[in-house]
Design an enzyme around this catalytic site. Structure first.
Site, mmCIF file in Angstrom:
data_model
loop_
_atom_site.group_PDB
_atom_site.id
_atom_site.type_symbol
_atom_site.label_atom_id
_atom_site.label_comp_id
_atom_site.label_asym_id
_atom_site.label_seq_id
_atom_site.Cartn_x
_atom_site.Cartn_y
_atom_site.Cartn_z
ATOM 1 N N HIS A 311 81.126 0.945 48.260
ATOM 2 C CA HIS A 311 82.097 -0.088 47.915
ATOM 3 C C HIS A 311 81.845 -0.531 46.485
ATOM 4 O O HIS A 311 80.714 -0.593 46.037
ATOM 5 C CB HIS A 311 81.941 -1.302 48.853
ATOM 6 C CG HIS A 311 83.120 -2.199 48.858
ATOM 7 N ND1 HIS A 311 83.301 -3.182 47.906
ATOM 8 C CD2 HIS A 311 84.201 -2.238 49.661
ATOM 9 C CE1 HIS A 311 84.438 -3.811 48.145
ATOM 10 N NE2 HIS A 311 85.010 -3.250 49.198
ATOM 11 N N ASP A 368 86.388 0.414 56.337
ATOM 12 C CA ASP A 368 87.158 1.549 56.876
ATOM 13 C C ASP A 368 86.345 2.454 57.789
ATOM 14 O O ASP A 368 86.908 3.353 58.419
ATOM 15 C CB ASP A 368 87.702 2.382 55.703
ATOM 16 C CG ASP A 368 88.734 1.599 54.917
ATOM 17 O OD1 ASP A 368 88.627 1.544 53.675
ATOM 18 O OD2 ASP A 368 89.618 1.003 55.560
HETATM 19 C C1 SDX Z 1 88.405 -0.340 50.441
HETATM 20 O O1 SDX Z 1 87.841 -3.208 46.451
HETATM 21 C C2 SDX Z 1 87.940 -3.542 47.660
HETATM 22 O O2 SDX Z 1 87.645 -4.680 48.027
HETATM 23 C C3 SDX Z 1 88.483 -2.483 48.616
HETATM 24 C C4 SDX Z 1 88.498 -2.821 50.085
HETATM 25 C C5 SDX Z 1 89.461 -3.954 50.394
HETATM 26 O O3 SDX Z 1 89.263 -4.631 51.424
HETATM 27 O O4 SDX Z 1 90.475 -4.088 49.687
HETATM 28 O O5 SDX Z 1 87.188 -3.212 50.496
HETATM 29 C C6 SDX Z 1 88.941 -1.634 50.936
HETATM 30 O O6 SDX Z 1 89.047 0.300 49.646
HETATM 31 C C7 SDX Z 1 87.048 0.101 50.915
HETATM 32 C C8 SDX Z 1 86.561 1.425 50.224
HETATM 33 C C9 SDX Z 1 87.227 2.604 50.963
HETATM 34 N N1 SDX Z 1 86.948 3.857 50.279
HETATM 35 C C10 SDX Z 1 86.088 4.765 50.774
HETATM 36 O O7 SDX Z 1 85.432 4.594 51.788
HETATM 37 C C11 SDX Z 1 86.010 6.063 49.974
HETATM 38 C C12 SDX Z 1 84.547 6.498 49.818
HETATM 39 N N2 SDX Z 1 83.877 5.576 48.903
HETATM 40 C C13 SDX Z 1 83.906 5.893 47.508
HETATM 41 O O8 SDX Z 1 84.804 6.798 47.022
HETATM 42 C C14 SDX Z 1 83.397 4.805 46.598
HETATM 43 O O9 SDX Z 1 82.272 4.271 47.179
HETATM 44 C C15 SDX Z 1 84.361 3.705 46.235
HETATM 45 C C16 SDX Z 1 85.639 4.230 45.719
HETATM 46 C C17 SDX Z 1 84.633 2.848 47.419
HETATM 47 C C18 SDX Z 1 83.697 2.839 45.150
HETATM 48 O O10 SDX Z 1 83.569 3.652 44.041
HETATM 49 P P1 SDX Z 1 82.883 3.107 42.689
HETATM 50 O O11 SDX Z 1 82.531 1.672 42.790
HETATM 51 O O12 SDX Z 1 83.726 3.543 41.536
HETATM 52 O O13 SDX Z 1 81.517 3.887 42.717
HETATM 53 P P2 SDX Z 1 81.315 5.369 42.232
HETATM 54 O O14 SDX Z 1 82.426 6.238 42.748
HETATM 55 O O15 SDX Z 1 81.065 5.356 40.762
HETATM 56 O O16 SDX Z 1 79.979 5.766 43.031
HETATM 57 C C19 SDX Z 1 78.702 5.347 42.533
HETATM 58 C C20 SDX Z 1 77.750 6.471 42.975
HETATM 59 C C21 SDX Z 1 78.194 7.854 42.476
HETATM 60 O O17 SDX Z 1 77.044 8.674 42.401
HETATM 61 P P3 SDX Z 1 76.323 8.874 40.920
HETATM 62 O O18 SDX Z 1 77.437 9.350 39.979
HETATM 63 O O19 SDX Z 1 75.809 7.497 40.537
HETATM 64 O O20 SDX Z 1 75.255 9.900 41.157
HETATM 65 O O21 SDX Z 1 77.738 6.549 44.413
HETATM 66 C C22 SDX Z 1 78.238 7.833 44.816
HETATM 67 C C23 SDX Z 1 79.034 8.378 43.636
HETATM 68 O O22 SDX Z 1 79.060 9.796 43.669
HETATM 69 N N3 SDX Z 1 79.123 7.575 45.959
HETATM 70 C C24 SDX Z 1 79.179 8.323 47.052
HETATM 71 C C25 SDX Z 1 80.098 7.683 47.891
HETATM 72 N N4 SDX Z 1 80.573 6.582 47.286
HETATM 73 C C26 SDX Z 1 79.961 6.519 46.083
HETATM 74 N N5 SDX Z 1 78.544 9.470 47.405
HETATM 75 C C27 SDX Z 1 78.857 9.975 48.625
HETATM 76 N N6 SDX Z 1 79.747 9.390 49.485
HETATM 77 C C28 SDX Z 1 80.375 8.255 49.157
HETATM 78 N N7 SDX Z 1 81.248 7.688 49.994
#
Ligand code: SDX
Length: 433
Positions: A311, A368
């Protein structure tokens, strides 16, 4: 909103030191106010994805990602999920206070008077392919509501006019959503029955059919009411920011809500609940080897991500995920439903939360991760999961839109740093290489 003043921030640019005001929010969040930065210094700031940038001040929702705190208008999500109802929470978010019984009864009756949509709107559904994703249908039909109420396109709206539109959006969205489902399976649509409450009416329109009596299961209705409360707002997330951005151009509420619905559709946002179930089904079909999929999620060369994990703000547990996980167990037990993928989800969570990759990056289950398992137990099809998220988020979007309008915020228009070609002259086509 108590914005406590404090020592200004100092920034030195090209040998000159500038003072920038610092504002402090109710919960001691601090921000450097850069409203006048460019006028004073000629500089702008850059922050792709707005990870460090506040777009507004807001009194709607407070969340603390480090502490796993979420409050709507100051009330903890745990208390609201346990004691409130979705329409009461909607009133709280939209009007800023818990309603008296009289106020809530009037709010519920105002909404129930608008649950029908114009008969002409039925023709929209006939035009969609049966395999149309319901998010595309719902967003379009919600935006089309504005064509049936053109008075909404005025830029100056009285509070009574805004209230009427709020009632219409809250009342018609469930009807529009349920009709999208009925059309996708070729079943006759069911008209709202206002003897039901808000959530019961939605279940009735989704699952009743003209040929037999439909009994609302109170266990399902209560679980759905709680789920909608948990999704009702989440401060400046992608879709709420979209609603505020679209509304800032003075676009009407229907169009702003439709835009928010479309932003929510993305798999990184609200679309994740559908992706989670598809992921869990895939892992189940693959033999349930959780360790293999956790390794894939960590592998930078593998596009697989653990959907429902991580998140932008929560760097500790998502309080909603904890409540939904409990509700999941309770509902499946009460319904006598066993779903293998719940065990897979729990195993995934257990393995990931022991793994340094997830721990170091503070990746926890988000809202989710478990919600789809509950929706599936209710009989809601996977493609409708994000529509359910939008239904829950409706009051939050409305509250954010109203606040932005009430605060007289300017049209949103971010700046950029240009990194393209420098000045160059036009070359006739015959002279190009
Ligand atoms: C919602 O904003 C809100 O409040 C949203 C929400 C709401 O109520 O409105 O809470 C609802 O959208 C919840 C999130 C739902 N999405 C997912 O579950 C999709 C999977 N999660 C990710 O794609 C990610 O965690 C995000 C999009 C939610 C957040 O992305 P960020 O903050 O831009 O973080 P990032 O993508 O830069 O990740 C940071 C690190 C990275 O690794 P490094 O580059 O540092 O090595 O964490 C890793 C990412 O690769 N990472 C994951 C991961 N999520 C982040 N690795 C594996 N699996 C994952 N799910």
């Amino acid at each position: 909103m108590s914005e406590k003043e404090q020592q200004p921030a100092q920034i030195t640019l090209d040998g000159t030191t500038y003072s920038l005001p610092v504002i402090v929010g109710t919960e001691n969040e601090k921000a450097i106010d850069i409203t006048k930065l460019r006028d004073q210094t000629g500089y702008i700031t850059l922050d792709s994805g707005y990870k460090n940038t506040g777009a507004t001040t807001s009194a709607v929702t407070f969340l603390d990602g480090e502490e796993g705190i979420l409050r709507y208008r100051g009330y903890p999500i745990e208390q609201l999920a346990e004691k409130s109802t979705f329409t009461e929470v909607s009133y709280l978010l939209v009007y800023g206070k818990l309603p008296t019984k009289t106020e809530l009864d009037k709010f519920n009756s105002d909404i129930s008077r608008h649950t029908l949509v114009h008969e002409d709107m039925k023709r929209f559904y006939e035009a969609y392919p049966s395999k149309a994703h319901p998010m595309g249908v719902v967003a379009s039909v919600v935006c089309s509501l504005s064509t049936f109420y053109p008075e909404n396109n005025k830029t100056k709206r009285t509070s009574a006019e805004i209230d009427l539109t709020v009632h219409r959006v809250l009342a018609k969205f469930p009807t529009i959503a349920a009709w999208a489902y009925k059309n996708s399976i070729g079943h006759p649509i069911m008209y709202p029955k206002n003897s039901h409450n808000y959530v019961e009416n939605f279940l009735y329109m989704m699952f009743a059919n003209p040929s037999e009596e439909y009994e609302i299961d109170p266990v399902v209705a209560n679980a759905l009411d709680k789920l909608l409360i948990l999704h009702a707002d989440h401060e400046q997330n992608c879709s709420a920011s979209t609603v505020r951005m679209v509304g800032s151009s003075k676009a009407n509420l229907y169009a702003s809500i439709a835009a928010g619905t479309i932003a929510l559709w993305g798999p990184l946002h609200g679309g994740a609940n559908q992706e989670v179930i598809e992921m869990l089904d895939m892992i189940h079909e693959d033999g349930g080897n959780v360790d293999k999929w956790v390794e894939k999620a960590k592998d930078k060369n593998d596009s697989f991500r653990l959907m429902g994990f991580g998140h932008r703000v929560y760097k500790n547990f998502d309080p909603r995920a904890k409540i939904i996980k409990q509700a999941c167990d309770q509902l499946l037990n009460k319904l006598g439903v066993h779903d293998d993928i719940l065990e897979i989800a729990k195993k995934l969570e257990e393995v990931a939360l022991r793994d340094p990759y997830f721990v170091e990056r503070k990746l926890y289950p988000n809202v989710d991760f478990y919600s789809g398992i509950i929706y599936r137990a209710m009989g809601i099809p996977t493609e409708m999961f994000t529509v359910m998220f939008a239904l829950g988020r409706l009051p939050g979007w409305i509250a954010q839109w109203k606040e932005m309008i009430a605060n007289g915020e300017p049209i949103g228009r971010p700046r950029q740093i240009y990194v393209g070609e420098g000045l160059r002259d036009y070359v006739n086509i015959g002279d190009r290489v």
